[in-house]
Design a protein around this motif. Structure first.
Motif, PDB file in Angstrom:
ATOM      1  N   GLU A   1       3.987   7.977   1.874  1.00  0.00           N
ATOM      2  CA  GLU A   1       2.655   8.181   1.317  1.00  0.00           C
ATOM      3  C   GLU A   1       2.102   6.799   1.001  1.00  0.00           C
ATOM      4  O   GLU A   1       2.823   5.950   0.474  1.00  0.00           O
ATOM      5  CB  GLU A   1       2.724   9.004   0.035  1.00  0.00           C
ATOM      6  CG  GLU A   1       3.241  10.402   0.241  1.00  0.00           C
ATOM      7  CD  GLU A   1       3.367  11.191  -1.054  1.00  0.00           C
ATOM      8  OE1 GLU A   1       2.996  10.665  -2.127  1.00  0.00           O
ATOM      9  OE2 GLU A   1       3.835  12.325  -0.976  1.00  0.00           O
ATOM     10  N   ALA A   2       0.845   6.594   1.332  1.00  0.00           N
ATOM     11  CA  ALA A   2       0.226   5.295   1.076  1.00  0.00           C
ATOM     12  C   ALA A   2      -1.211   5.494   0.625  1.00  0.00           C
ATOM     13  O   ALA A   2      -1.846   6.501   0.938  1.00  0.00           O
ATOM     14  CB  ALA A   2       0.260   4.430   2.333  1.00  0.00           C
ATOM     15  N   THR A   3      -1.697   4.505  -0.115  1.00  0.00           N
ATOM     16  CA  THR A   3      -3.074   4.511  -0.581  1.00  0.00           C
ATOM     17  C   THR A   3      -3.720   3.201  -0.176  1.00  0.00           C
ATOM     18  O   THR A   3      -3.162   2.133  -0.429  1.00  0.00           O
ATOM     19  CB  THR A   3      -3.139   4.671  -2.113  1.00  0.00           C
ATOM     20  OG1 THR A   3      -2.440   5.859  -2.478  1.00  0.00           O
ATOM     21  CG2 THR A   3      -4.571   4.762  -2.591  1.00  0.00           C
TER      22      THR A   3
ATOM     23  N   MET B   1       0.810  -1.224   0.000  1.00  0.00           N
ATOM     24  CA  MET B   1       0.000   0.000   0.000  1.00  0.00           C
ATOM     25  C   MET B   1       0.840   1.269   0.000  1.00  0.00           C
ATOM     26  O   MET B   1       0.343   2.356  -0.261  1.00  0.00           O
ATOM     27  CB  MET B   1      -0.941   0.004   1.205  1.00  0.00           C
ATOM     28  CG  MET B   1      -2.007  -1.064   1.119  1.00  0.00           C
ATOM     29  SD  MET B   1      -2.854  -1.300   2.683  1.00  0.00           S
ATOM     30  CE  MET B   1      -1.755  -2.437   3.513  1.00  0.00           C
ATOM     31  N   VAL B   2       2.124   1.132   0.300  1.00  0.00           N
ATOM     32  CA  VAL B   2       3.018   2.283   0.389  1.00  0.00           C
ATOM     33  C   VAL B   2       3.557   2.603  -1.000  1.00  0.00           C
ATOM     34  O   VAL B   2       4.111   1.748  -1.671  1.00  0.00           O
ATOM     35  CB  VAL B   2       4.168   2.003   1.381  1.00  0.00           C
ATOM     36  CG1 VAL B   2       5.192   3.121   1.353  1.00  0.00           C
ATOM     37  CG2 VAL B   2       3.615   1.810   2.782  1.00  0.00           C
ATOM     38  N   ASN B   3       3.393   3.860  -1.436  1.00  0.00           N
ATOM     39  CA  ASN B   3       3.851   4.229  -2.765  1.00  0.00           C
ATOM     40  C   ASN B   3       4.932   5.297  -2.771  1.00  0.00           C
ATOM     41  O   ASN B   3       5.404   5.679  -3.828  1.00  0.00           O
ATOM     42  CB  ASN B   3       2.683   4.639  -3.686  1.00  0.00           C
ATOM     43  CG  ASN B   3       1.633   5.446  -2.985  1.00  0.00           C
ATOM     44  OD1 ASN B   3       1.841   5.941  -1.896  1.00  0.00           O
ATOM     45  ND2 ASN B   3       0.476   5.567  -3.599  1.00  0.00           N
ATOM     46  N   HIS B   4       5.345   5.778  -1.615  1.00  0.00           N
ATOM     47  CA  HIS B   4       6.421   6.764  -1.549  1.00  0.00           C
ATOM     48  C   HIS B   4       7.069   6.651  -0.178  1.00  0.00           C
ATOM     49  O   HIS B   4       6.383   6.697   0.841  1.00  0.00           O
ATOM     50  CB  HIS B   4       5.836   8.173  -1.752  1.00  0.00           C
ATOM     51  CG  HIS B   4       6.851   9.259  -1.777  1.00  0.00           C
ATOM     52  ND1 HIS B   4       7.343   9.785  -2.940  1.00  0.00           N
ATOM     53  CD2 HIS B   4       7.490   9.918  -0.777  1.00  0.00           C
ATOM     54  CE1 HIS B   4       8.227  10.727  -2.656  1.00  0.00           C
ATOM     55  NE2 HIS B   4       8.326  10.827  -1.349  1.00  0.00           N
ATOM     56  N   VAL B   5       8.391   6.494  -0.158  1.00  0.00           N
ATOM     57  CA  VAL B   5       9.140   6.437   1.100  1.00  0.00           C
ATOM     58  C   VAL B   5      10.360   7.332   0.955  1.00  0.00           C
ATOM     59  O   VAL B   5      11.083   7.236  -0.033  1.00  0.00           O
ATOM     60  CB  VAL B   5       9.613   5.000   1.425  1.00  0.00           C
ATOM     61  CG1 VAL B   5      10.389   4.965   2.737  1.00  0.00           C
ATOM     62  CG2 VAL B   5       8.451   4.026   1.482  1.00  0.00           C
ATOM     63  N   ALA B   6      10.596   8.186   1.941  1.00  0.00           N
ATOM     64  CA  ALA B   6      11.753   9.079   1.884  1.00  0.00           C
ATOM     65  C   ALA B   6      12.328   9.285   3.285  1.00  0.00           C
ATOM     66  O   ALA B   6      11.580   9.378   4.263  1.00  0.00           O
ATOM     67  CB  ALA B   6      11.355  10.418   1.288  1.00  0.00           C
ATOM     68  N   LEU B   7      13.649   9.346   3.353  1.00  0.00           N
ATOM     69  CA  LEU B   7      14.311   9.766   4.585  1.00  0.00           C
ATOM     70  C   LEU B   7      14.305  11.282   4.598  1.00  0.00           C
ATOM     71  O   LEU B   7      14.409  11.917   3.549  1.00  0.00           O
ATOM     72  CB  LEU B   7      15.758   9.268   4.625  1.00  0.00           C
ATOM     73  CG  LEU B   7      15.968   7.764   4.682  1.00  0.00           C
ATOM     74  CD1 LEU B   7      17.463   7.448   4.698  1.00  0.00           C
ATOM     75  CD2 LEU B   7      15.295   7.162   5.902  1.00  0.00           C
ATOM     76  N   GLY B   8      14.194  11.854   5.781  1.00  0.00           N
ATOM     77  CA  GLY B   8      14.159  13.306   5.850  1.00  0.00           C
ATOM     78  C   GLY B   8      14.858  13.819   7.096  1.00  0.00           C
ATOM     79  O   GLY B   8      15.399  13.058   7.892  1.00  0.00           O
ATOM     80  N   THR B   9      14.833  15.124   7.240  1.00  0.00           N
ATOM     81  CA  THR B   9      15.392  15.772   8.417  1.00  0.00           C
ATOM     82  C   THR B   9      14.247  16.423   9.181  1.00  0.00           C
ATOM     83  O   THR B   9      13.147  16.557   8.665  1.00  0.00           O
ATOM     84  CB  THR B   9      16.419  16.860   8.022  1.00  0.00           C
ATOM     85  OG1 THR B   9      15.748  17.857   7.251  1.00  0.00           O
ATOM     86  CG2 THR B   9      17.560  16.263   7.218  1.00  0.00           C
ATOM     87  N   GLY B  10      14.519  16.811  10.389  1.00  0.00           N
ATOM     88  CA  GLY B  10      13.503  17.478  11.187  1.00  0.00           C
ATOM     89  C   GLY B  10      13.013  16.594  12.312  1.00  0.00           C
ATOM     90  O   GLY B  10      13.728  15.720  12.806  1.00  0.00           O
ATOM     91  N   ALA B  11      11.772  16.799  12.700  1.00  0.00           N
ATOM     92  CA  ALA B  11      11.218  16.096  13.856  1.00  0.00           C
ATOM     93  C   ALA B  11      11.011  14.611  13.600  1.00  0.00           C
ATOM     94  O   ALA B  11      10.970  13.823  14.543  1.00  0.00           O
ATOM     95  CB  ALA B  11       9.892  16.743  14.264  1.00  0.00           C
ATOM     96  N   ARG B  12      10.876  14.193  12.348  1.00  0.00           N
ATOM     97  CA  ARG B  12      10.652  12.793  12.003  1.00  0.00           C
ATOM     98  C   ARG B  12      11.723  12.322  11.025  1.00  0.00           C
ATOM     99  O   ARG B  12      12.274  13.105  10.261  1.00  0.00           O
ATOM    100  CB  ARG B  12       9.262  12.596  11.395  1.00  0.00           C
ATOM    101  CG  ARG B  12       8.119  13.004  12.319  1.00  0.00           C
ATOM    102  CD  ARG B  12       8.017  12.048  13.488  1.00  0.00           C
ATOM    103  NE  ARG B  12       6.870  12.359  14.333  1.00  0.00           N
ATOM    104  CZ  ARG B  12       6.934  12.428  15.651  1.00  0.00           C
ATOM    105  NH1 ARG B  12       8.070  12.242  16.262  1.00  0.00           N
ATOM    106  NH2 ARG B  12       5.856  12.688  16.350  1.00  0.00           N
TER     107      ARG B  12
END
Length: 154
Positions: free
Chosen positions: A103-105, A87-98
């Motif tokens: 993104e999932a549908t 169901m997950v269509n976008h995964v990204a590592l990021g900076t900040g609080a998380r």
């Protein structure tokens, strides 16, 4: 490395991924074979992927964004596990609080609950902020590249 012709090609395809190569070749003033070769190369390098986008909300689906904090595991390892979920269509590592953004549908609320349960059970997942979309006004992920597609080495 990509050049100005690649950048223009990407820009044209972001507007319409079904645009005929003959039309693109005319606009870029190159041969159709050149367009075909460049598209194939950009796809092989994972720079370009031509897909159809739809608005899942108009189809009655649930669209969710999750911001995930990771503890006691590598965020990259957790992201790889998340990317395996259907169901997950976008995964990204990021900076900040998380650490991770996904993104999932889901086809309905029951499937959304299942997704959230599956994510919570993953080793390393500490906290999740959930955002269920109510209405989608625009979702053209690559539109931001129109004026700056790719790095310019000079």
């Amino acid at each position: 490395m990509i050049d100005d012709t690649d950048r223009k090609l990407i820009e044209l395809l972001t507007r319409d991924g079904r645009r005929p190569y003959t039309e693109i070749a005319q606009q870029l003033e190159v041969s159709e074979a050149t367009v075909r070769t460049r598209v194939a190369r950009l796809q092989e390098l994972d720079i370009l992927r031509i897909v159809a986008l739809c608005n899942p909300l108009t189809l009655g689906h649930q669209s969710v964004r999750l911001m995930i904090s990771v503890r006691d595991h590598s965020p990259r390892a957790v992201a790889k596990n998340l990317a395996e979920m259907a169901m997950v269509n976008h995964v990204a590592l990021g900076t900040g609080a998380r650490d991770i953004y996904i993104e999932a549908t889901c086809r309905d609320l029951d499937q959304l609950v299942t997704l959230l349960d599956d994510v919570r059970r993953l080793p390393g997942v500490a906290d999740i902020d959930e955002l269920v979309l109510l209405e989608l006004f625009k979702d053209y992920s690559w539109v931001g590249l129109q004026q700056s597609a790719g790095q310019n080495p000079t």
